[in-house]
Design a protein around this motif. Structure first.
Motif, PDB file in Angstrom:
ATOM      1  N   ARG A  56      -2.672   0.165 -11.025  1.00 30.21           N
ATOM      2  CA  ARG A  56      -3.013  -0.332  -9.691  1.00 30.21           C
ATOM      3  C   ARG A  56      -3.237   0.817  -8.730  1.00 30.21           C
ATOM      4  O   ARG A  56      -3.945   0.680  -7.736  1.00 30.21           O
ATOM      5  CB  ARG A  56      -1.892  -1.227  -9.139  1.00 30.21           C
ATOM      6  CG  ARG A  56      -1.520  -2.394 -10.001  1.00 30.21           C
ATOM      7  CD  ARG A  56      -2.631  -3.405 -10.114  1.00 30.21           C
ATOM      8  NE  ARG A  56      -2.804  -4.168  -8.893  1.00 30.21           N
ATOM      9  CZ  ARG A  56      -2.080  -5.237  -8.592  1.00 30.21           C
ATOM     10  NH1 ARG A  56      -1.158  -5.655  -9.417  1.00 30.21           N
ATOM     11  NH2 ARG A  56      -2.296  -5.891  -7.489  1.00 30.21           N
ATOM     12  N   ALA A  57      -2.603   1.945  -9.023  1.00 30.19           N
ATOM     13  CA  ALA A  57      -2.681   3.072  -8.092  1.00 30.19           C
ATOM     14  C   ALA A  57      -3.910   3.935  -8.336  1.00 30.19           C
ATOM     15  O   ALA A  57      -4.253   4.755  -7.493  1.00 30.19           O
ATOM     16  CB  ALA A  57      -1.427   3.925  -8.203  1.00 30.19           C
ATOM     17  N   VAL A  91       1.788  -0.477 -12.695  1.00 30.39           N
ATOM     18  CA  VAL A  91       1.675  -0.004 -11.321  1.00 30.39           C
ATOM     19  C   VAL A  91       0.734   1.190 -11.270  1.00 30.39           C
ATOM     20  O   VAL A  91      -0.062   1.343 -10.343  1.00 30.39           O
ATOM     21  CB  VAL A  91       3.065   0.386 -10.789  1.00 30.39           C
ATOM     22  CG1 VAL A  91       2.931   1.082  -9.458  1.00 30.39           C
ATOM     23  CG2 VAL A  91       3.915  -0.842 -10.651  1.00 30.39           C
ATOM     24  N   GLY A 136      -3.898  -1.511  -0.282  1.00 32.06           N
ATOM     25  CA  GLY A 136      -2.850  -2.520  -0.140  1.00 32.06           C
ATOM     26  C   GLY A 136      -3.276  -3.628   0.803  1.00 32.06           C
ATOM     27  O   GLY A 136      -3.198  -4.822   0.480  1.00 32.06           O
ATOM     28  N   GLY A 168       0.812  -1.205   0.000  1.00 35.04           N
ATOM     29  CA  GLY A 168       0.000   0.000   0.000  1.00 35.04           C
ATOM     30  C   GLY A 168       0.843   1.252   0.000  1.00 35.04           C
ATOM     31  O   GLY A 168       0.511   2.249  -0.634  1.00 35.04           O
ATOM     32  N   GLY A 185      -4.019   4.390  -0.184  1.00 34.60           N
ATOM     33  CA  GLY A 185      -3.021   3.397  -0.575  1.00 34.60           C
ATOM     34  C   GLY A 185      -2.929   2.278   0.433  1.00 34.60           C
ATOM     35  O   GLY A 185      -2.918   1.098   0.072  1.00 34.60           O
ATOM     36  N   ALA A 215       0.294   7.055  -6.268  1.00 35.10           N
ATOM     37  CA  ALA A 215      -0.935   7.849  -6.203  1.00 35.10           C
ATOM     38  C   ALA A 215      -0.623   9.300  -5.872  1.00 35.10           C
ATOM     39  O   ALA A 215      -1.275  10.220  -6.370  1.00 35.10           O
ATOM     40  CB  ALA A 215      -1.881   7.261  -5.155  1.00 35.10           C
ATOM     41  N   VAL A 257      -6.665   3.825  -5.785  1.00 39.20           N
ATOM     42  CA  VAL A 257      -6.207   4.504  -4.582  1.00 39.20           C
ATOM     43  C   VAL A 257      -6.593   5.977  -4.643  1.00 39.20           C
ATOM     44  O   VAL A 257      -7.097   6.553  -3.676  1.00 39.20           O
ATOM     45  CB  VAL A 257      -4.680   4.358  -4.445  1.00 39.20           C
ATOM     46  CG1 VAL A 257      -4.162   5.239  -3.328  1.00 39.20           C
ATOM     47  CG2 VAL A 257      -4.304   2.921  -4.235  1.00 39.20           C
ATOM     48  N   TYR A 288       1.822   1.871  -3.519  1.00 42.28           N
ATOM     49  CA  TYR A 288       0.686   2.423  -4.256  1.00 42.28           C
ATOM     50  C   TYR A 288       0.514   3.891  -3.908  1.00 42.28           C
ATOM     51  O   TYR A 288       0.264   4.729  -4.774  1.00 42.28           O
ATOM     52  CB  TYR A 288      -0.611   1.685  -3.915  1.00 42.28           C
ATOM     53  CG  TYR A 288      -0.676   0.272  -4.416  1.00 42.28           C
ATOM     54  CD1 TYR A 288      -0.006  -0.103  -5.563  1.00 42.28           C
ATOM     55  CD2 TYR A 288      -1.415  -0.690  -3.745  1.00 42.28           C
ATOM     56  CE1 TYR A 288      -0.065  -1.397  -6.020  1.00 42.28           C
ATOM     57  CE2 TYR A 288      -1.490  -1.984  -4.199  1.00 42.28           C
ATOM     58  CZ  TYR A 288      -0.809  -2.337  -5.334  1.00 42.28           C
ATOM     59  OH  TYR A 288      -0.878  -3.617  -5.790  1.00 42.28           O
ATOM     60  N   TRP A 309      10.500   0.329  -6.009  1.00 39.61           N
ATOM     61  CA  TRP A 309       9.890  -0.799  -6.707  1.00 39.61           C
ATOM     62  C   TRP A 309      10.952  -1.587  -7.466  1.00 39.61           C
ATOM     63  O   TRP A 309      10.979  -2.819  -7.439  1.00 39.61           O
ATOM     64  CB  TRP A 309       8.810  -0.288  -7.654  1.00 39.61           C
ATOM     65  CG  TRP A 309       7.769  -1.307  -7.947  1.00 39.61           C
ATOM     66  CD1 TRP A 309       7.886  -2.357  -8.786  1.00 39.61           C
ATOM     67  CD2 TRP A 309       6.472  -1.395  -7.371  1.00 39.61           C
ATOM     68  NE1 TRP A 309       6.745  -3.091  -8.783  1.00 39.61           N
ATOM     69  CE2 TRP A 309       5.852  -2.530  -7.921  1.00 39.61           C
ATOM     70  CE3 TRP A 309       5.759  -0.627  -6.445  1.00 39.61           C
ATOM     71  CZ2 TRP A 309       4.555  -2.907  -7.574  1.00 39.61           C
ATOM     72  CZ3 TRP A 309       4.479  -1.010  -6.120  1.00 39.61           C
ATOM     73  CH2 TRP A 309       3.886  -2.138  -6.669  1.00 39.61           C
TER      74      TRP A 309
END
Lengths: 358, 309
Positions: free
Chosen positions: B238-239, B235, B262, B15, B258, B22, B242, B18, B222
């Motif tokens: 994925r964010a 990524v 997560g 998280g 985040g 974000a 968030v 993320y 990362w």
């Protein structure tokens, strides 16, 4: 000189409300459609059909559907790939589970599956709008990616989610050759495009546009936002779903969930923006641009590199493609934010007043 | 119980990453109203630059010290991100003032493709390793309470600390410096800010620079965990939930969102996944954010927008 409406008087409301009010337009469009049906098959090769024409026709249809949602109703969607996937897998399930199901009802039922899915994921649009909605529609995309990969029922227990259809036929005519595939898709496109054009210029299309331009004001004058937004989602995802089913059945033949990834959603949105938001014609231009550009680049780039005595690797081509693609998108947005359709109408206006500039 | 704590901790760490990506979204949206899809490409680009320069600098100059090479690579990558910010403002944003949100979104998608292409052409498209010397060994905590203890990766902890420092620095920058004040003014109202003499163009460059640095840090962390490769751009996808969970304009929202995503992702994958076929990580965050939006459309900390005719 030839493009004038002088002397074409309209004496009835009916004449005034035609799709193409200028006779030259009508003739030109009819000629274009006839040419697509009759002249193109006289010289097109199989490569031309399979690599350019069929994808172009199907993607035009999908872009048309996306344009109804994004361009006419103003609901930005990044989940169009999911609607295509639902259309394709829905139609596949009807074909597999009901033996003897003809192709056209299967396409329509696939489109209806997509409609249902579209309404379901359109529900958030009643609460959120703009960029929030754009991200929310990504949920539809990722959910469908997962659904068709993991839930075996949808893919008839195929382990990787890949399915195939064969022996397509319509009214007893086999759709096997490249030419028949193209003609069939073209026929579907013409029918649905006419339908869409009539929808957007009718009462419901006006409601969509009112919601797009300012939803609060629209609801004040008595337009029900829920009805307008969900109907836009429904119509749009029906058309996109049919396009998805065509893409799977006719163009690919065998496909897996990755064929309808988020990439295709982005591409569809590009088509709509580059072609022109809120324009049926623009959908065709946009689709042509996005479908043909990579093919042209693939042909031109190695030749260009050879000209300077360099060789370019496949990875190099794909990277260069990304760069040129991205650059062109930005360039287009800056130079003509209203899309190619705007250029088209500017050109027509110029023709009308030619040779005088005003 | 120990397993639950391990999952929870793993979720918090994911998280945090993320949240970092974000944060880049939120910064740019706050200051310019642009929903920056290119954040993922920026993370990839920055991480690629750093990984490659960390490899090239010892070859070119013969510097042995890893720390020195990494620092130099970080500085060069940061400089490259500054140049990118300037170029993007100059060539793209300046021409798109006052366009609607969809057009700006598409422009950042164009930038995404462009940066992916340029990044891979310049730096190659293999998998690269960023080695900033983070200890890899897991440590076991609380072994007096649970049998076997709770396994925690040291690099996760360090990553979290770096991320926390970055967030603290950003908050200080936004709250205490005059530039930060100008940024907040622009965020509130472009026109009003411009009319009291805040140069909009410069603010945009600064914001994109800051977002570039955030991208670099996110990419570095990362990359040192999983390697730098093309999938890093996902990524960003994925964010996104968030950002909408936390609210598009809120820095604390990005961080808390985040962490929630997560943890939720990891816990749902472990405890819910087996019942529905697994792999639900890819949509769980989105559907969570979607359901949440139905009840609170502006996100956790977003500003409530009131429409008037």
């Amino acid at each position: 000189m030839f493009y004038r409406e002088n002397g074409q008087f309209k004496t009835s409301y009916r004449a005034d409300q035609q799709i193409f009010t200028i006779r030259q337009d009508k003739v030109a469009i009819l000629a274009l459609i006839l040419a697509a049906f009759l002249v193109v098959p006289m010289f097109a090769t199989d490569y031309f059909y399979l690599a350019i024409l069929t994808p172009l026709v199907i993607m035009s249809l999908a872009a048309l559907g996306v344009n109804i949602l994004v361009g006419y109703c103003g609901q930005i969607s990044l989940g169009s790939g999911a609607f295509m996937a639902v259309g394709a897998y829905g139609a596949y399930n009807f074909v597999v589970r009901m033996p003897g199901m003809p192709l056209i009802p299967a396409l329509i039922l696939g489109g209806l599956c997509a409609t249902f899915f579209g309404i379901l994921f359109g529900l958030p649009s009643l609460r959120v709008k703009g960029l929030y909605l754009a991200v929310a529609t990504l949920a539809a995309q990722f959910f469908s990616d997962w659904m068709f990969l993991r839930i075996k029922w949808f893919t008839n227990d195929s382990p990787s989610g890949s399915v195939s259809v064969n022996n397509l036929e319509v009214f007893g005519m086999a759709i096997q050759s490249a030419q028949s595939k193209y003609l069939f898709c073209l026929a579907v496109l013409v029918v649905l495009a006419l339908l869409a054009k009539n929808l957007v210029r009718g009462a419901i299309g006006r409601e969509w546009m009112a919601i797009r331009d300012m939803d609060v004001a629209a609801s004040v004058i008595g337009i029900r936002p829920m009805y307008a937004k969900l109907s836009a989602f429904a119509v749009s995802s029906f058309i996109v779903g049919v396009a998805g089913a065509l893409w799977g059945f006719v163009h690919l033949g065998a496909w897996e969930p990755a064929a309808f990834s988020v990439d295709i959603s982005f591409k569809l949105l590009f088509m709509v923006i580059i072609g022109g938001l809120g324009s049926i014609m623009g959908s065709f231009f946009g689709a042509a641009f996005i479908v043909v550009l990579p093919i042209v680049l693939n042909l031109v780039l190695p030749a260009l590199a050879g000209l300077f005595g360099m060789s370019i690797s496949t990875a190099g081509i794909s990277h260069a493609e990304l760069i040129i693609f991205g650059g062109l998108i930005v360039w287009f947005l800056i130079v003509e934010p209203h899309g190619i359709a705007k250029l088209w109408s500017t050109g027509k206006q110029k023709l009308r007043v030619w040779p005088f500039p005003h | 119980m120990a397993f639950f704590l391990e999952t929870l901790f793993g979720g918090l760490m994911a998280g945090m990453l993320y949240a970092l990506v974000a944060l880049g979204f939120v910064l740019i949206f706050k200051a310019s109203g642009v929903f920056n899809f290119a954040q993922g490409a920026m993370v990839l680009f920055a991480a690629l630059a750093m990984a490659r320069f960390a490899e090239w600098i010892p070859q070119w100059t013969g510097i042995e010290s890893k720390l020195l090479a990494n620092t130099a690579a970080f500085v060069i990558a940061a400089a490259i991100m500054f140049v990118c910010a300037w170029v993007i403002e100059r060539l793209v944003l300046r021409h798109l003032v006052n366009q609607d949100a969809a057009t700006l979104l598409m422009a950042t998608l164009g930038i995404t493709y462009f940066m992916e292409g340029v990044g891979q052409t310049l730096f190659g498209s293999e998998i690269y390793k960023i080695d900033i010397g983070m200890p890899k060994d897991p440590v076991f905590l609380l072994d007096s309470v649970f049998d076997g203890g709770v396994m925690v990766n040291q690099e996760d902890v360090i990553a979290a600390v770096i991320a926390a420092c970055l967030v603290a620095a950003l908050s200080l920058f936004f709250q205490k410096t005059s530039t930060g004040r100008a940024l907040r003014a622009v965020a509130d109202d472009h026109q009003a800010a411009q009319s009291i003499g805040i140069p909009l163009n410069r603010i945009w460059v600064i914001v994109w620079c800051v977002a570039g640095i955030v991208a670099l840090v996110a990419g570095m962390i990362w990359g040192s965990k999983l390697g730098v490769q093309f999938t890093l751009t996902t990524v960003a996808l994925r964010a996104l939930p968030v950002v909408i969970l936390g609210g598009l304009t809120s820095v604390p929202g990005a961080i808390i969102g985040g962490l929630i995503i997560g943890v939720g992702e990891k816990l749902s994958e472990v405890y819910l996944g087996p019942y529905v076929g697994g792999g639900i990580e890819i949509w769980f965050a989105y559907v969570l954010a979607l359901v949440f939006l139905l009840f609170r459309p502006q996100g956790l900390f977003g500003e409530k927008i009131i429409d008037r005719v």
